[in-house]
Design an enzyme around this catalytic site. Structure first.
Site, mmCIF file in Angstrom:
data_model
loop_
_atom_site.group_PDB
_atom_site.id
_atom_site.type_symbol
_atom_site.label_atom_id
_atom_site.label_comp_id
_atom_site.label_asym_id
_atom_site.label_seq_id
_atom_site.Cartn_x
_atom_site.Cartn_y
_atom_site.Cartn_z
ATOM 1 N N HIS A 215 0.478 -1.141 -0.024
ATOM 2 C CA HIS A 215 -0.066 0.135 0.159
ATOM 3 C C HIS A 215 1.291 1.830 -0.010
ATOM 4 O O HIS A 215 0.421 2.362 -0.431
ATOM 5 C CB HIS A 215 -1.183 0.006 1.192
ATOM 6 N N ARG A 322 -11.138 3.930 -1.490
ATOM 7 C CA ARG A 322 -10.069 3.460 -0.695
ATOM 8 C C ARG A 322 -10.937 3.929 1.020
ATOM 9 O O ARG A 322 -9.603 4.695 1.701
ATOM 10 C CB ARG A 322 -8.945 3.238 -0.292
ATOM 11 N N ARG A 362 -16.045 1.415 -1.067
ATOM 12 C CA ARG A 362 -15.527 0.647 -0.343
ATOM 13 C C ARG A 362 -14.941 0.485 0.819
ATOM 14 O O ARG A 362 -14.644 1.625 1.611
ATOM 15 C CB ARG A 362 -14.232 -0.025 -0.931
ATOM 16 N N GLU A 461 -11.451 -11.067 -4.637
ATOM 17 C CA GLU A 461 -9.554 -10.521 -3.968
ATOM 18 C C GLU A 461 -9.351 -12.261 -3.410
ATOM 19 O O GLU A 461 -8.419 -12.198 -3.487
ATOM 20 C CB GLU A 461 -10.011 -9.908 -3.359
ATOM 21 N N ASN A 484 -4.595 -6.764 -6.591
ATOM 22 C CA ASN A 484 -3.620 -7.028 -5.900
ATOM 23 C C ASN A 484 -3.825 -8.649 -5.128
ATOM 24 O O ASN A 484 -2.819 -9.470 -4.763
ATOM 25 C CB ASN A 484 -3.629 -5.798 -4.662
ATOM 26 N N ASP A 485 -4.614 -8.216 -3.962
ATOM 27 C CA ASP A 485 -5.021 -9.457 -3.197
ATOM 28 C C ASP A 485 -4.586 -11.228 -4.424
ATOM 29 O O ASP A 485 -5.139 -12.251 -3.484
ATOM 30 C CB ASP A 485 -5.979 -9.274 -2.655
ATOM 31 N N ARG A 495 2.549 -9.508 -0.949
ATOM 32 C CA ARG A 495 2.105 -8.624 -1.879
ATOM 33 C C ARG A 495 3.314 -7.315 -0.908
ATOM 34 O O ARG A 495 3.648 -6.957 -1.869
ATOM 35 C CB ARG A 495 0.883 -8.171 -2.140
ATOM 36 N N CYS A 532 -10.096 -3.616 -10.509
ATOM 37 C CA CYS A 532 -9.416 -2.057 -9.606
ATOM 38 C C CYS A 532 -8.394 -2.639 -9.069
ATOM 39 O O CYS A 532 -7.451 -1.402 -8.277
ATOM 40 C CB CYS A 532 -10.723 -1.822 -8.782
HETATM 41 C C1 PEP Z 1 -7.051 -4.803 -5.122
HETATM 42 O O1 PEP Z 1 -6.441 -6.219 -3.944
HETATM 43 O O2 PEP Z 1 -6.481 -5.684 -5.498
HETATM 44 C C2 PEP Z 1 -7.608 -3.949 -4.479
HETATM 45 C C3 PEP Z 1 -7.910 -2.740 -4.963
HETATM 46 O O3 PEP Z 1 -7.453 -3.573 -3.195
HETATM 47 P P1 PEP Z 1 -6.311 -3.166 -2.130
HETATM 48 O O4 PEP Z 1 -5.477 -3.085 -2.822
HETATM 49 O O5 PEP Z 1 -6.642 -1.670 -1.574
HETATM 50 O O6 PEP Z 1 -6.154 -4.265 -1.145
HETATM 51 MG MG MG Z 2 -7.368 -5.865 -1.852
#
Ligand code: PEP
Ligand code: MG
Length: 594
Positions: A215, A322, A362, A461, A484-485, A495, A532
């Protein structure tokens, strides 16, 4: 001497500037900028703390003088004298003044910065006795920092803005009170700290640790300034004020570059700026493919004020707000978590900011590498990414969740709102979530307070969710793929951990299969679907996602125009069969690279 460090590229472009080191201290230290008219007061805070520490040391010395040699050895008195000398030492006091006056650092930041410089001088001393005085200096600085606790006037005023990289206003970085660009070097920065630097003077970032989709990296990307994470040793090897080049495309950090290297990167930097200006011309153009497929390009935001950048870049809505960024870092600043009213105002500001376009909010996704405050560190949990985060956290804190839901539903009375739930995996979680949304509505009805309709969405996710799409689509209006997740959990790769960053592979066939199936099932059922995660803003994947049938992408505003350029050049009738071949391939990455 010139040397280079290698890390992970997280935000594109070249930054050239002088290093500003954020030093980790044993005492928690806030880093922020004071306003020019606050400089004298800030120096005054140091002076007051110094006087108080001097008195404290005198008192200690007087006590020691009355003790017997058994109670207090002779060396103790000598040591306290050394501490007095260090406290008054010009190398420390003048340096601190310099950082406050010239750089507008707050007093604590100035002190730890200067401590680091003087400590390195001690390290280089031949004489062992003198070398060991470094520990005394650290103790003196810690006494000063303790004295200053609670005396800061403002904790985090917005620092002066260095440069806007939208392309619209040019990029000369001039007229901001600083004559040299600054780049930030730190061991690590919590996402909440990054947020503090969001409108800051920094032209680039480097951290020792972190993964490409940590993040911290995501916030750096949203700031649209070159950044490299996972550049191990950077905070040890780079010195305060060193000239540094950050190559955010290659993930390279060049320290103390020669004039030839500087000239070469200066040229690359200007090329990048020209490219941005060229892309800027696309901002009013609708995102339509060559075969007339309309594509929705949405923005990911962290704070309501980010909507301005989203609108400027031509986003047609917010695909991911977020909301956890409203909550992070609050408790460590001695503030309360945002109540319903404050949240309602924030969501409303985002809705107003988008001028009638939809906003996807979200619900809070706290946990893993987004702790509520920096003190609840990873070490407290066995496995934070697999622990109590996102919807799991919300369901464990139903009062807080209901507060957030009421605030969102109230804000929905003022514009198009989509309510998005992160990290669902179980049918029971879906049931509980839906029940709490109903309860929030009922509570608002009881109060007689207005609320609006929302479209309900779930994030995909967790592989378990991607493998039970029919269950999700029975309950939700749309799905949003958090790649991402999804990548993290499919490949079992943290990650945020640079040690396994080379295995974090968005093009892994398993990941592509889950993404493809989610898009296909939503389309089959006529439900909305978007991506996203960072994949949506990565131009290397635009053609593939279009070929898989995706028509809604959500990303940092700074990435929208580059993705739009790809969309304008794409023909989905050709991309669709190619994308199916990519899915079947043993080497999808090779095919995507072309
Ligand atoms: C993701 O996991 O792709 C996502 C958009 O949420 P975050 O990156 O905030 O975990
Ligand atoms: Mg995520």
């Amino acid at each position: 001497m010139t040397f280079a460090l290698h890390g992970l590229p997280v935000a594109r472009g070249i930054a050239i500037g002088r290093a500003v080191l954020v030093v980790s201290s044993r005492v928690d230290v806030a880093h922020y900028f004071v306003q020019p008219h606050e400089v004298e007061a800030e120096i005054g805070r140091v002076r007051t703390a110094r006087n108080a520490v001097a008195e404290e040391l005198q008192r200690l010395q007087a006590n020691v003088a009355q003790m017997t040699p058994q109670e207090a050895p002779h060396e103790l008195s000598a040591l306290l004298e050394v501490h007095q000398m260090l406290l008054q030492d010009e190398a420390l006091t003048d340096g601190v003044k310099h950082w406050i006056t010239e750089r507008l650092y707050n007093a604590e930041w100035a002190l730890t910065t200067q401590l680091e410089i003087v400590a390195r001088q001690f390290d280089e001393m031949e004489d062992e006795y003198l070398r060991e005085r470094k520990a005394d200096l650290e103790q003196v600085v810690e006494r000063l920092l303790h004295q200053m606790k609670g005396t800061a006037a403002v904790l985090a005023p917005p620092p002066p803005k260095r440069r806007a990289r939208t392309g619209e206003e040019g990029d000369d970085g001039a007229d901001d009170g600083f004559d040299v660009p600054l780049v930030l070097i730190a061991h690590d920065l919590a996402p909440a700290d990054m947020l503090q630097f969001k409108k800051s003077v920094f032209a680039g970032f480097v951290t020792d640790v972190g993964g490409r989709t940590s993040h911290t990296a995501i916030v750096a990307r949203s700031m649209d300034i070159p950044a490299v994470v996972g550049a191990r040793g950077a905070s040890q090897l780079v010195r305060q004020d060193d000239w540094v080049i950050i190559d955010g495309d290659a993930g390279v950090v060049i320290v103390d570059p020669s004039p030839i290297i500087l000239a070469e990167y200066g040229f690359k930097q200007r090329q990048g700026e020209l490219e941005r200006e060229r892309l800027w011309r696309l901002r009013h153009k609708p995102a339509v493919t060559l075969d007339n497929q309309r594509v929705e390009l949405l923005a990911n935001i962290e704070l309501p004020d980010d909507t301005a950048g989203a609108v400027k870049a031509g986003a047609v809505g917010v695909g991911l707000f977020r909301s956890e960024f409203l909550f992070m870092g609050r408790t460590e600043r001695g503030e309360k978590l945002p109540d319903e009213e404050e949240q309602y105002e924030a969501y409303r500001r985002a809705i107003d900011g988008m001028q009638g376009m939809p906003v996807t909010i979200r619900t809070i996704d706290i946990g893993a590498d987004k702790p509520l405050d920096a003190k609840s560190t990873k070490q407290e949990y066995l496995n934070p990414a697999l622990g109590l985060r996102a919807i799991r956290w919300s369901l464990a804190e139903p009062a807080m969740f209901l507060t957030q839901l009421r605030a969102i539903l109230r804000a929905a009375a003022h514009g198009a709102v989509h309510l998005l739930i992160p990290m669902l995996a179980h049918a029971s979680e879906i049931r509980q979530t839906l029940a709490l949304i109903e309860q929030a509505r009922a509570e608002l009805d009881m109060r007689g307070q207005a609320h609006g309709a929302v479209k309900l969405g779930a994030m995909i996710e967790v592989p378990a969710a991607a493998l039970t799409l029919k269950l999700f689509l029975r309950h939700f209006d749309f799905l949003s793929i958090g790649t991402n997740d999804l990548i993290q959990y499919t490949l079992a790769i943290d990650r945020a951990d640079e040690a396994v960053a080379h295995l974090y592979d968005p093009a892994h066939p398993a990941v592509l299969r889950l993404v493809a199936d989610t898009i296909a099932e939503c389309r089959r059922q006529g439900k909305g679907v978007s991506v996203c995660g960072e994949m949506a803003g990565d131009v290397h994947f635009t053609r593939l996602l279009l070929g898989l049938g995706l028509r809604s992408f959500s990303m940092h505003p700074s990435q929208i125009l580059a993705v739009k350029q790809e969309v304008l050049r794409a023909d989905t009738t050709k991309l669709a069969p190619w994308a199916q071949r990519v899915l079947e391939s043993d080497d999808p990455a090779g095919m995507i690279a072309g």
